[in-house]
Design an enzyme around this catalytic site. Structure first.
Site, PDB file in Angstrom:
ATOM      1  N   SER A  87      22.409 103.098  31.636  1.00  5.68           N
ATOM      2  CA  SER A  87      21.360 102.369  30.926  1.00  5.68           C
ATOM      3  C   SER A  87      21.599 102.438  29.411  1.00  5.68           C
ATOM      4  CB  SER A  87      19.996 102.931  31.328  1.00  5.68           C
ATOM      5  OG  SER A  87      18.956 102.053  30.994  1.00  5.68           O
ATOM      6  N   ASP A 212      17.769  96.584  41.236  1.00  4.12           N
ATOM      7  CA  ASP A 212      17.397  96.988  39.877  1.00  4.12           C
ATOM      8  C   ASP A 212      16.526  95.922  39.223  1.00  4.12           C
ATOM      9  OD1 ASP A 212      17.241  98.095  37.354  1.00  4.12           O
ATOM     10  OD2 ASP A 212      19.384  98.489  37.190  1.00  4.12           O
ATOM     11  N   HIS A 240      17.474 101.370  39.721  1.00  2.00           N
ATOM     12  CA  HIS A 240      18.048 101.621  38.399  1.00  2.00           C
ATOM     13  C   HIS A 240      18.771 102.959  38.287  1.00  2.00           C
ATOM     14  CE1 HIS A 240      18.490 100.499  34.225  1.00  2.00           C
ATOM     15  NE2 HIS A 240      17.970 101.643  33.809  1.00  2.00           N
TER      16      HIS A 240
END
Length: 274
Positions: A87, A212, A240
């Protein structure tokens, strides 16, 4: 500025070392279970980003965060590494590849996009309003705000309960500073590395969660196709945090990626590979 780093495992001359870069609001501790699984094979390093975990807030901006990571790796790791960025950590990894390519042998980008916020010409990522709402929440009960943001990352996963426990444990044990959170949100909101991808000549594996809601797998597929020779792996039924919900499969895929990288390295004259 040097960042807090924890290392585990024994370095081997025939293997690359692995560096793990966490996402917004957490710390290097989120990787511990995965590192326990990988460290018998690889030397592993978990880094705390500025203002997260045991690292001080330090500089502002993605470039400065990448420079701090490069300084830390120069002191802690003796050779180019395989950086695993999740991320926000994926953005830092991409910036490291642009600014300090000598520090990287390859990258694994997990649930990350070159642009993490949607716009008129970019359909994948977070809504800008979600970033601003989270920013406003930091001025109040920031612990609850961070917790709610993190919980959204694992919705829809079959292993959501375990993922939630991992995220909450890391958040409680090593809460981030407000300055680190605000600067991380700025990076998530402002960064756009889409045009930089084509110039990166780096073995890269993009790992997406098929469910996600934050880093859409179609956006990661697009990003992989902008880079020469990059791979793309959508993890079915993952959201995620695929390295938490599908830890064993994730570890196996990273191991195969690093092993293939080692096999493809130029060999010294006279060396014969079995």
């Amino acid at each position: 500025m040097n960042l807090h780093i924890v290392s585990q495992g024994t370095a081997r001359a025939d293997q690359h070392e692995l560096v793990f870069i966490h996402g917004w609001g957490l710390s290097g501790r989120i990787w511990q279970s995965l590192i326990d699984r990988l460290s018998p094979r690889f030397r592993c390093h978990a880094v705390d980003l500025p203002g997260h975990g045991a690292s001080k807030p330090g500089p502002v901006g993605l470039n400065n965060w990448a420079d701090s990571l490069a300084d830390t790796l120069a002191e802690s790791v003796q050779k180019p590494t395989v950086c695993v960025g999740w991320s926000l950590g994926g953005l830092v990894t991409l910036s490291l590849a642009r600014r300090h390519p000598e520090r990287l042998a390859a990258a694994v980008l997990v649930a990350s996009l070159p642009r993490m916020v949607r716009s008129r010409d970019w359909a994948w990522g977070l809504a800008p309003a979600a970033i601003e709402q989270t920013r406003q929440g930091l001025a109040g009960d920031y612990a609850t705000t961070v917790s709610e943001f993190l919980m959204q990352q694992v919705l829809g996963e079959p292993g959501a309960a375990r993922a939630v426990r991992s995220l909450r444990s890391d958040l409680i044990d090593q809460p981030p500073s407000r300055a680190g959170l605000e600067r991380g949100l700025d990076i998530l909101h402002d960064t756009d590395l889409r045009t930089a991808l084509a110039a990166l000549s780096l073995p890269t594996l993009w790992v997406a969660g098929a469910r996600d809601r934050m880093a859409h797998p179609a956006g990661m597929d697009w990003a992989a196709r902008q880079m020469t020779g990059a791979g793309y792996w959508p993890v079915e039924r993952a959201a995620h945090a695929p390295f938490v919900s599908h830890e064993r499969r994730f570890a196996e895929r990273v191991t195969a990626f690093v092993d293939e990288l080692a096999r493809s390295r130029p060999q010294p004259a006279g060396e014969i590979r079995p």
